[in-house]
Design a protein around this motif. Structure first.
Motif, short mmCIF file in Angstrom:
data_model
loop_
_atom_site.label_atom_id
_atom_site.label_comp_id
_atom_site.label_asym_id
_atom_site.label_seq_id
_atom_site.Cartn_x
_atom_site.Cartn_y
_atom_site.Cartn_z
N CYS A 1 0.77 -1.16 -0.04
CA CYS A 1 -0.02 0.02 -0.16
C CYS A 1 0.70 1.26 0.00
CB CYS A 1 -0.84 0.05 1.22
SG CYS A 1 0.10 -0.43 2.77
N LEU A 2 0.36 2.28 -0.35
CA LEU A 2 1.13 3.60 -0.68
C LEU A 2 0.09 4.68 -0.44
CD1 LEU A 2 3.48 4.33 -3.53
CD2 LEU A 2 1.57 6.00 -3.24
N ALA A 3 0.52 5.81 0.22
CA ALA A 3 -0.19 7.14 0.35
C ALA A 3 0.70 8.28 -0.02
CB ALA A 3 -0.95 7.08 1.84
N VAL A 4 -0.18 9.30 -0.39
CA VAL A 4 0.74 10.41 -0.62
C VAL A 4 0.17 11.76 0.35
CG1 VAL A 4 1.58 12.27 -2.37
CG2 VAL A 4 1.21 9.73 -2.92
N LEU B 1 -3.42 2.52 3.85
CA LEU B 1 -2.90 3.63 4.29
C LEU B 1 -3.43 4.92 3.89
CD1 LEU B 1 1.03 2.82 3.56
CD2 LEU B 1 0.00 3.10 6.08
N ALA B 2 -3.33 6.11 4.78
CA ALA B 2 -3.94 7.31 4.30
C ALA B 2 -3.52 8.40 5.02
CB ALA B 2 -5.45 7.34 4.19
N PHE B 3 -3.06 9.67 4.68
CA PHE B 3 -2.77 10.75 5.58
C PHE B 3 -4.09 11.52 5.64
CE2 PHE B 3 1.49 10.03 3.70
CZ PHE B 3 2.28 10.23 5.11
N THR C 1 -1.72 13.20 10.76
CA THR C 1 -1.80 12.03 11.28
C THR C 1 -1.92 10.95 10.19
OG1 THR C 1 -4.22 12.44 11.24
CG2 THR C 1 -2.94 12.52 13.35
N LEU C 2 -1.84 9.91 10.28
CA LEU C 2 -1.68 8.58 9.45
C LEU C 2 -2.65 7.61 9.96
CD1 LEU C 2 -0.17 7.53 6.63
CD2 LEU C 2 1.27 6.47 8.29
N ALA D 1 -9.52 2.69 3.23
CA ALA D 1 -9.59 3.48 4.40
C ALA D 1 -9.00 5.00 4.06
CB ALA D 1 -8.77 2.86 5.52
N ASP D 2 -9.62 5.76 4.56
CA ASP D 2 -9.27 7.35 4.20
C ASP D 2 -9.96 8.28 5.26
OD1 ASP D 2 -8.10 9.21 2.89
OD2 ASP D 2 -9.26 9.11 0.98
#
Length: 823
Positions: free
Chosen positions: A285-288, A340-342, A350-351, A386-387
């Motif tokens: 997974c990856l989040a920016v 994952l989400a910022f 928060t993450l 998840a976001d």
């Protein structure tokens, strides 16, 4: 002592021979033809000769061991008790001759392996006891240990046979040198006969050195690290088959995505890639971050080469410098990270993370302080997304199998509200989530519906019924306020703020269903598909691939003999020819069978492809048209290797045979010469001599055999074979390469070997996802190497391009192809 002999009798079961000899089918009263009876009798005689030879070997071994046991007892009375080695540990399983070569064996079945369960327990002294053993002749022994890792891959079965073992007659009365014994793997050097003997899992493998090295070779000499190194230049492939929300465009113009354990930052305009290589196993997974610079990626749990567990964790890193900023959750997460989400409204402080444990734990982190703020069991079913809500950093939405949850973070506790479907039929899967400009939550599900949930509520405010035919995998809100959806039907549809359809485009079937959608530059859109393509285009026009890869386990790799091109093939039945300069696929062809191996004709005009079913095909390199197709056996073909002069093709099969074909008309005409029979396990590697007169082969039970392929005869004279110059070196066993084997290896850890064309470098691919670069020749025990990560699965193949400018490696289950620059 009786136990020892019972072990022998169990190993050498002669019941099959007696049964065969008592059969009267070859007698005069038999109905068989005379020629058949003669052939049957010849086979019986050969079986009896083999059995006698085996018994002689066993008896000689018993005598030798008795002498050794008496010597150890004598030593023990002077120095105290020592631990005796079980007699059966290294019992020779093949008839041998005095020069250490193996006699050809007829196809009369195989003998049980001495490395099987229960037959070899603690066969050598533990590493922490610095004891001294004695060996025959001038054998210098060095050993190291590691826990026996067992078979790494399920398809590596072993038939009973030792490697080219030597039972040469040596005088027991000769003076013996001290022997160093510290564990499982042993390497011995016999100076008189000019060979090195290595033991893998108790199997002796005898490797004769060239005559000009016999006088000056020393096992204790230290090998040097190569002066060259590798630098990751390009990664081919994308993981879209089983991952979501893993494709984004950064302000730098780079597209960011991942495959294996590498995050790729790809500038399409400048045709440049950069790589974040901080992970040790599969990224999932990856989040920016809202700042578009900071990136978080999560990986699965893994295992290191020494058997230690590597914990799943999140790495937060800088996409400009590629420096790791923080590592979160080591020891907290279980199995893997799936989402994952910022946060967006509080500066991205928060993450949120969801792991792949049974309870799919949702946790919230202050990532800069590496502090866990809250955690809760999310669902015992799969979680797909998840976001954070864009305007409220205390609200998180998760969705997955049979659920949609709205979470509110209150004083360190996550409070759940379940989405109420009410009159709307509840879908089996809620697959993706995004947010409208007004704060509404938008979901796509497996029923093909888009549902809108009013801001701050858990109720449906609007439904787009049947927006897609089948599952909706991706939703993306564009800058202009329109919504884009993509799904299993391969359609990309844009919707206005009133949820009325604006445009629709269908992606060609070749690229597969749409897995994820991201906003590109201007009006462009980026698409990741389940067939591991990354596409770029717009809803007005066509989509073109910017990245593509394989979709199943990858094994076959072949290098063009005179161009900067290479070919890959795998279990996805896909064959691809690549240009290493433009980093693009020249052509792709789909086949009926899963592909396992490949080899170019020396002219480069054609390429042969071996499959898992025994079929092999020859394709025209320029047009990808089929030239010919043949079948040999019904098992996988592990090696396809043309002779340097282009007049022969050798095919190594899992049925233990090497099939030889005469080749004419520049690789377009094939006629079978015969098959080389002598191995008692599957063929793993083949190499031709420079003059195309000889062939060397390795097998699954660590044999090294030599052949004259034009007549399919085995060469048993070491005086003939020890000075042969080999055109390639891909065999994992041999004097020039034995130093590459790691301490305590079980014999299957090294999948592929390749010598550089200018003969100064040797590269290996192993079961631990590592590429090793050695100096060549690699004929010193425990040779040092440069080690490179990137693959997250066993490295199945490695090869230098024709001019040694680059190295190409293929990952098995990670389906990646990596191109390394030699610097």
């Amino acid at each position: 002592m009786e136990d020892g002999f019972s072990s022998y009798s169990s190993l050498y079961d002669t019941s099959s021979l007696l049964q065969f000899c008592n059969d009267d089918s070859a007698s005069a009263a038999s109905s068989m033809e005379v020629t058949d009876r003669i052939a049957s009798l010849e086979q019986r005689v050969q079986m009896q000769e083999d059995e006698i030879q085996l018994l002689k070997s066993a008896l000689a071994d018993v005598v030798r061991r008795l002498n050794l046991s008496e010597e150890q007892q004598a030593m023990g009375t002077r120095r105290g008790p020592t631990k005796a080695r079980p007699m059966i540990a290294t019992l020779p399983l093949r008839p041998t001759v005095n020069n250490g070569t193996v006699l050809p064996k007829k196809g009369s079945g195989t003998l049980p392996s001495p490395s099987g369960p229960g037959s070899r327990k603690d066969a050598t002294t533990p590493a922490n006891k610095s004891t001294v053993r004695r060996a025959n002749s001038n054998e210098h022994v060095g050993t190291l240990t590691r826990k026996d890792s067992g078979d790494s891959k399920g398809n590596r079965t072993r038939a009973g046979s030792t490697g080219s073992n030597s039972s040469g007659k040596r005088s027991e009365s000769k003076q013996r040198d001290p022997v160093f014994n510290a564990g499982m793997r042993r390497v011995t050097h016999c100076k008189e006969e000019g060979y090195v003997k290595m033991f893998l899992k108790g199997r002796p493998i005898t490797m004769y050195m060239p005559k000009d090295l016999v006088d000056n070779y020393s096992l204790e000499a230290r090998a040097d690290l190569p002066s060259n190194k590798l630098k990751l230049d390009w990664v081919y492939g994308y993981r879209g088959r089983d991952c979501r929300s893993n494709l984004y465009l950064l302000p730098t113009g780079e597209t960011v995505y991942f495959i294996a354990s590498v995050v790729v930052l790809y500038n399409v305009d400048e045709q440049l890639q950069r790589h974040y290589a901080g992970h040790t196993d599969d990224i999932k997974c990856l989040a920016v971050h809202p700042d578009k610079i900071t990136i978080a990626t999560g990986q699965v749990a893994g295992t290191s080469s020494d058997g230690k567990q590597l914990a799943p964790h999140v790495r937060v890193w800088d996409s400009v410098s590629l420096n790791t900023l923080h590592i979160l959750g080591t020891g907290f997460f279980d199995r893997a990270l799936v989402c994952l989400a910022f946060s967006k409204s509080n500066g991205g402080n928060t993450l949120c993370v969801v792991d792949d444990s049974n309870d799919h734990v949702l946790s919230v982190w202050d990532w800069q302080r590496e502090d866990r703020l809250a955690e809760v069991k999310c669902s015992n079913e799969s979680v797909f997304a998840a976001d954070f809500h864009p305007t409220d950093s205390n609200v998180i939405v998760t969705c997955g199998k049979s659920h949609l949850y709205f979470w509110n973070l209150e004083k360190g506790v996550l409070v759940k509200k379940q989405g109420l479907f009410e009159k709307q039929e509840k879908p089996k899967f809620v697959l993706c989530v995004t947010f409208a400009e007004n704060g509404d939550t938008i979901t796509g599900d497996s029923s093909g519906n888009i549902l809108v949930w009013g801001k701050g509520t858990n109720r449906i405010s609007h439904v787009i019924q049947g927006a897609h035919e089948g599952s909706i995998f991706a939703l993306c809100m564009l800058r202009n306020g329109s919504l884009v959806s993509g799904g299993k039907d391969r359609r990309l549809i844009s919707w206005d703020s009133s949820y009325q359809q604006i445009q629709m485009v269908e992606v060609p079937e070749l690229f597969g269903p749409i897995r994820t959608v991201a906003e590109g530059r201007g009006e462009s859109v980026l698409i990741g598909t389940t067939k591991n393509f990354v596409l770029q285009g717009s809803l007005d026009g066509e989509f073109t691939p910017i990245t593509q890869g394989h979709t199943d386990e990858l094994w076959g790799l072949a290098i063009h003999p005179c161009k900067s091109q290479f070919l890959t093939c795998g279990h996805d039945r896909q064959v691809s020819l690549w240009d290493s300069s433009s980093h693009q696929s020249i052509w792709t062809k789909h086949m009926e069978d899963a592909a396992q191996s490949a080899g170019f004709h020396p002219s480069g005009a054609v390429v042969a492809i071996g499959t898992e079913t025994g079929r092999w095909l020859v394709l025209d390199t320029d047009s990808k048209d089929l030239v010919t197709v043949h079948t040999d056996g019904n098992e996988q073909l592990s090696v396809m290797r043309y002779g340097p002069d282009g007049n022969f093709l050798a095919i190594g099969s899992h049925d233990n045979y090497i099939y030889i074909y005469a080749v004419a008309e520049n690789g377009r005409k094939y006629s079978r010469v015969g098959k080389c029979s002598g191995h008692s396990s599957f063929i793993t590697h083949l190499d031709w001599s420079v003059d195309s007169q000889y062939l060397v082969s390795n097998s699954g039970d660590y044999e090294i055999l030599y052949w004259i392929p034009s007549v399919c005869k085995q060469v048993v004279s070491m005086e003939t074979t020890r000075d042969i110059s080999w055109a390639t070196y891909t065999c994992t066993l041999g004097f020039q390469v034995f130093g590459l084997w790691p301490d305590g290896s079980d014999g299957t850890d090294i999948n592929a070997v390749c010598r550089s064309n200018e003969k100064s470098l040797l590269v290996t691919g192993d079961d631990f996802g590592k590429v090793h670069l050695f100096s060549y020749p690699c004929s010193q025990f425990r040779a040092p190497s440069h080690v490179y990560g990137g693959h997250s699965s066993h490295v199945t193949n490695v090869n230098f391009l024709y001019d040694d400018s680059f190295l190409v490696s293929t990952g098995g289950k990670d389906m990646s192809v990596m191109q390394w620059r030699i610097v």
